[in-house]
Design a protein around this motif. Structure first.
Motif: not given
Length: 119
Positions: A32-57
Motif C-alpha cells: 500500500i505504501m508503494v502504491l501511494l508513492v507510485v500514485t504520487g509520482a504518476v499524478i506528478s508526471f501528469l502535471g496534476w500534483y502542483e495544483p493539488f498541493q497548492e490547494y491542499a498544502g
C-alpha cells in the motif's frame, strides 16, 4: 484559516481512503505504501500534483503521495540536466534528505523508547 482546513480535510481523506484499503483488501502495508508513492509520482508526471498541493498544502505534501511527487520532480530535473543518466540519479538525489531524516529519527526513537520485536 482555510489553508489549515483544506490541509486537514485532504490529508484526512487520504488517510481514510488508505485505511479503507487496508481493511477491505488483503494488501500488505508495504504494498500500500508503494502504491501511494507510485500514485504520487504518476499524478506528478501528469502535471496534476502542483495544483493539488497548492490547494491542499501540507495535506497533500506530507503523506506518501508527496514523496512520490518529490521523487518525480527530482527525476524530471535530473533528466533535463543529465539526459538518460538522470533517470536513475534524480530520485535518489531528491529523496535523500527525507530518507536520511527518517532513518536518523527512527534510530533515535528506538534508543529512547527501547523498541522490541513483535511476537
Amino acid at each position: 484559516m482555510m489553508d489549515y482546513v483544506n490541509a486537514f480535510w485532504v490529508g484526512g481523506l487520504i488517510c481514510a481512503l488508505v485505511q479503507i484499503l487496508m481493511e477491505k483488501t488483503k494488501l500488505m502495508p508495504g504494498r500500500i505504501m508503494v502504491l501511494l508513492v507510485v500514485t504520487g509520482a504518476v499524478i506528478s508526471f501528469l502535471g496534476w500534483y502542483e495544483p493539488f498541493q497548492e490547494y491542499a498544502g501540507a495535506g497533500a505534501g506530507v503523506p506518501l503521495l508527496g514523496f512520490g511527487n518529490v521523487l518525480m520532480k527530482g527525476v524530471r530535473e535530473a533528466v533535463d540536466e543529465q539526459g538518460l543518466l538522470g533517470l536513475f540519479a534524480g530520485g535518489f538525489k531528491a529523496g535523500a534528505v527525507g530518507t536520511a531524516a527518517a532513518l536518523i529519527f527512527g534510530y533515535l526513537a528506538s534508543l529512547v523508547f527501547k523498541s522490541k520485536m513483535k511476537r
